[in-house]
Structures are given as structure tokens and as C-alpha cells.
Design an enzyme around this catalytic site. Structure first.
Site, mmCIF file in Angstrom:
data_model
loop_
_atom_site.group_PDB
_atom_site.id
_atom_site.type_symbol
_atom_site.label_atom_id
_atom_site.label_comp_id
_atom_site.label_asym_id
_atom_site.label_seq_id
_atom_site.Cartn_x
_atom_site.Cartn_y
_atom_site.Cartn_z
ATOM 1 N N ASP A 1 -0.900 6.704 6.510
ATOM 2 C CA ASP A 1 -2.010 5.810 6.212
ATOM 3 C C ASP A 1 -2.103 4.871 7.417
ATOM 4 O O ASP A 1 -1.251 4.024 7.626
ATOM 5 C CB ASP A 1 -1.707 5.027 4.922
ATOM 6 C CG ASP A 1 -2.766 3.970 4.604
ATOM 7 O OD1 ASP A 1 -3.694 3.782 5.417
ATOM 8 O OD2 ASP A 1 -2.648 3.337 3.538
ATOM 9 N N TRP B 1 0.832 -1.209 0.000
ATOM 10 C CA TRP B 1 0.000 0.000 0.000
ATOM 11 C C TRP B 1 0.860 1.249 0.000
ATOM 12 O O TRP B 1 0.499 2.258 -0.620
ATOM 13 C CB TRP B 1 -0.985 -0.025 1.174
ATOM 14 C CG TRP B 1 -1.905 -1.197 1.086
ATOM 15 C CD1 TRP B 1 -1.969 -2.259 1.942
ATOM 16 C CD2 TRP B 1 -2.880 -1.460 0.062
ATOM 17 N NE1 TRP B 1 -2.912 -3.162 1.513
ATOM 18 C CE2 TRP B 1 -3.490 -2.703 0.362
ATOM 19 C CE3 TRP B 1 -3.296 -0.777 -1.087
ATOM 20 C CZ2 TRP B 1 -4.489 -3.261 -0.442
ATOM 21 C CZ3 TRP B 1 -4.296 -1.337 -1.874
ATOM 22 C CH2 TRP B 1 -4.874 -2.556 -1.550
ATOM 23 N N LYS C 1 -11.797 -1.702 8.423
ATOM 24 C CA LYS C 1 -10.960 -2.585 9.240
ATOM 25 C C LYS C 1 -11.302 -2.417 10.725
ATOM 26 O O LYS C 1 -11.753 -3.340 11.364
ATOM 27 C CB LYS C 1 -9.492 -2.298 8.969
ATOM 28 C CG LYS C 1 -9.156 -2.600 7.516
ATOM 29 C CD LYS C 1 -7.813 -2.158 7.102
ATOM 30 C CE LYS C 1 -7.650 -2.256 5.601
ATOM 31 N NZ LYS C 1 -7.788 -3.611 5.057
HETATM 32 C C1 LIG Z 1 -2.968 0.084 4.809
HETATM 33 C C2 LIG Z 1 -3.962 0.116 3.680
HETATM 34 N N1 LIG Z 1 -4.093 1.221 2.939
HETATM 35 C C3 LIG Z 1 -4.955 1.278 1.919
HETATM 36 C C4 LIG Z 1 -5.762 0.216 1.593
HETATM 37 C C5 LIG Z 1 -6.672 0.320 0.402
HETATM 38 O O1 LIG Z 1 -7.961 0.601 0.790
HETATM 39 P P1 LIG Z 1 -9.162 0.657 -0.273
HETATM 40 O O2 LIG Z 1 -9.432 -0.740 -0.729
HETATM 41 O O3 LIG Z 1 -10.285 1.255 0.515
HETATM 42 O O4 LIG Z 1 -8.725 1.550 -1.391
HETATM 43 C C6 LIG Z 1 -5.680 -0.959 2.349
HETATM 44 C C7 LIG Z 1 -6.556 -2.097 2.015
HETATM 45 O O5 LIG Z 1 -6.504 -3.162 2.546
HETATM 46 C C8 LIG Z 1 -4.747 -0.999 3.405
HETATM 47 O O6 LIG Z 1 -4.620 -2.116 4.153
#
Ligand SMILES: Cc1ncc(COP(=O)(O)O)c(C=O)c1O
Length: 353
Positions: free
Chosen positions: A167, A100, A191
Site C-alpha cells: 500500500d 492502515w 494524496k
Molecule cells: C496508507 C493508507 N492506506 C489506505 C488509506 C485509506 O484510503 P481510503 O480512505 O481511500 O479507503 C489511507 C487513508 O488515508 C492511507 O493513508
């Protein structure tokens, strides 16, 4: 009921789901479902106000911060951040600690220059990389505080005057930190907070003045803040569920939540370390309290253990396809007893081999 250790969409506290289901039929005796209340009406304004207050209370932040409830998930944040705060000729720093984090970095490259301050990519992201000195001319430094896929977590953060952006999707509200060190925090709801469909953003108000280019209101943090997250029709139900979870966290207290999260993670890591069959994937000092990744020495055991666990009402423990093995996500709604049941299944399985 199944015990769901999925990394997200993840399980929510039972009481939250109960209250949410009641609100679908009749919100607070209003005669209307939560699904049909007006987003600019009194009831929803009160929901937003309470949710925003609880976010700041639980994170120990004051009115220097704005709380936004946005759509587009984590992925839109990967773009919105550089769109707002990275000029074409400017540079932002990224710590590449997982998939990510890498996605966030690649999106920023569409808007300006990027500098990778540290990376553990060549070691399959099994640890949090060092970041060295932070150049002062950077517009911001982005990090992913908990790496959902690889099961690693930051336990210290860069010391810098450059705005820190995190994030925190897979860990927000799981532990006490000095959140005022961050200029912007974002977390997808699905989550630890609520259902998918809403992303929580907490941003220092002074950052809002740094918008680098003209943007449609829906992509501008400043415009979203000026409109208190109702620039368009927000996901009312997802925000309401998030409020219910925030109330639940507040009733337990963030310190007690953290203590329980540590207990759960310690129990499971201990079981993995004591086992002859399973082993942990992440380096010990960077092991996440939220996502515990482990494997079996013999890959033939993977599917058999998944089936074995499922027969014991345990689901959601399949590791991400890029890592394999198993991942148990121990978000706030997972109890110590749930973890003990997983450990009992692991031990029973090992004994059978
Ligand atoms: C740390 C992190 N950031 C971003 C995301 C992406 O999120 P989304 O699917 O809502 O775009 C995830 C998805 O699992 C994640 O674990």
C-alpha cells in the site's frame, strides 16, 4: 490561497487544478466537458493509454505489469487483495506498521489465514518493525510503505521470493525505488496523484492468474485488467486529473521530485529537532519523507499553534486524532517555500512563548 498540508485529500499542483478546471468547461476544444465524455470513446481511451504509460515509465516498470484504475478507495484494496489471492486454507503475511496496515490485516482474516511478520503496535507505531525470515509458503506479503498517521516509512523491503504487495497510498511517485520488486502496488489518488474517487493499482500480469475464487468482475483484478479499467463507468474526471499530475511529475522527473521531497523533509525535521518547544514523534531512522509528525511538550500549545498557523494561511497540520499534535504532509505538490513558511510560523510561535 491557503497552504494545505493535509494528509488527504491533499493539495495538487496549481497547474493541474487550472487545467482540470478548463477541461470541465471544454475538454481540448471538443465542445464537451471532461465530465460528459464517453468512457469507451476515443478521447478517454487516449487518456487511459497515456496515464498507464506514464505510470509504468515513472515507476520503471515494463509490460509485465497491468495498470488499473479502480474505485472503492484503499479500503476496498484491503479486501480485494485477499479475495483474489488468499485461498481459505492459505496464509498471507502482514507487516503491522500502522493503522492502515492493521485494517488491511483484519480484512484479510475474513478470507484465509494471516501471519503477522512484525508489529510495532505496542509502541504506538513509532517505527517500522523488523519482519524476520519470510516463510516461503505465504501467498503474499503485505506492507504499508508509508504510514500516513504515524509518519514512518520503509527504507528497505523484505528480500523474498513470496510476492510483495505494498500500500503506497501516501508516497507513490515521491521517490525512486526498484518497483519491480513488488507484485502489486496500490495507492489511493487523493494524496499524491489526483482527487479522491480513484485508486491506482499496478499488478504483475502473472499474478492475475492466481485468482483463488470466483468473484464478480468488479472485484476481480483479472477481469478489471481484461477490461482495461472500463468494466463499469470509471471516474473519468479523477483519472484525467491523475493524468495531469503524472504529466507534471514527468516534466520534473522522479529524481528531482525525490530530491525536493528530501530537502523539504530535512528542513522541517531539522526545525523540529532544533526547537525547544516541538519534538518529533517517529523514531529518527524511520521518519517519513511525506508525513512529518510532531508535537509540543505542553499539549496546551496544540490548539494555540493551530490558530497561530491558520492566521498565517497554513492549514491541514492537525495530527491524526490517535496521535495528536501536528502532521505536515509534504506531498509532491508542496513546495520548499511552503515548508519554509511553516518553519517560520513555528519559530515565530516559539519566540512568543
Ligand atoms: C496508507 C493508507 N492506506 C489506505 C488509506 C485509506 O484510503 P481510503 O480512505 O481511500 O479507503 C489511507 C487513508 O488515508 C492511507 O493513508
Amino acid at each position: 490561497m491557503l497552504i494545505n498540508f493535509d494528509a488527504g485529500p491533499a493539495t495538487l499542483p496549481r497547474s493541474v487544478m487550472q487545467q482540470a478546471s478548463e477541461a470541465i468547461l471544454d475538454y481540448n476544444g471538443s465542445g464537451l466537458s471532461i465530465l460528459e465524455i464517453a468512457h469507451r470513446g476515443k478521447a478517454f481511451t487516449a487518456i487511459l493509454e497515456e496515464a498507464n504509460g506514464l505510470v509504468k515509465k515513472l515507476l520503471g516498470l515494463d509490460d509485465d505489469y497491468a495498470v488499473l484504475w479502480l474505485q472503492g478507495g484503499g479500503r476496498l484494496q484491503f479486501s480485494m487483495l485477499p479475495m483474489n489471492f488468499l485461498g481459505t486454507d492459505e496464509t498471507a503475511g502482514y507487516i503491522e506498521s500502522g493503522h492502515w496496515a492493521e485494517e488491511a490485516l483484519h480484512n484479510a482474516r475474513l478470507y484465509g489465514y494471516t501471519e503477522v511478520l512484525g508489529s510495532s503496535k505496542t509502541d504506538q507505531y513509532t517505527y517500522i518493525p523488523d519482519w524476520g525470515d519470510i516463510p516461503e509458503q505465504l501467498q503474499y506479503v503485505h506492507l504499508t510503505s508509508n504510514n500516513t498517521i504515524y509518519g514512518t516509512q520503509f527504507f528497505r523491503f523484505p528480500q523474498t521470493t513470496v510476492p510483495l504487495v505494498a500500500d503506497m497510498s501516501s508516497e507513490l511517485f515521491s521517490r525512486r525505488l526498484d518497483y519491480s520488486r513488488f507484485s502489486l502496488i496500490y495507492a489511493v489518488a487523493q494524496k499524491n496523484i489526483g482527487p479522491a474517487g480513484v485508486t491506482l493499482v499496478v499488478v504483475r500480469k502473472s499474478m492475475l492468474e492466481r485468482q483463488k475464487r470466483e468473484l464478480p468482475g468488479i472485484l476481480s483484478y483479472k477481469d478489471e485488467a481484461a477490461n482495461n479499467s472500463v468494466l463499469n463507468t470509471p471516474p473519468v474526471f479523477a483519472i484525467y486529473c491523475s493524468l495531469l499530475t503524472l504529466r507534471w511529475i514527468d516534466s520534473i522527473g522522479i529524481d528531482a521530485i525525490e530530491q525536493r521531497n528530501r530537502e523539504k523533509a530535512n528542513l522541517l525535521y531539522q526545525a523540529v529537532d532544533d526547537s525547544q518547544l516541538f519534538y518529533g514523534v517517529a523514531q529518527k531512522e524511520h521518519r517519513s519523507l511525506m508525513n512529518v509528525c510532531f508535537r509540543t511538550h505542553d499539549d496546551n500549545h496544540t490548539q494555540t499553534f493551530l490558530n497561530f498557523a491558520r492566521e498565517r494561511n497554513i492549514t491541514g497540520i492537525k495530527g491524526h486524532r490517535s496521535v495528536g499534535g501536528f502532521r505536515a504532509s509534504l506531498y509532491n505538490a508542496i513546495s520548499v517555500e511552503n515548508v519554509q513558511q511553516l518553519i517560520a510560523a513555528m519559530q515565530a510561535f516559539e519566540q512568543q512563548q
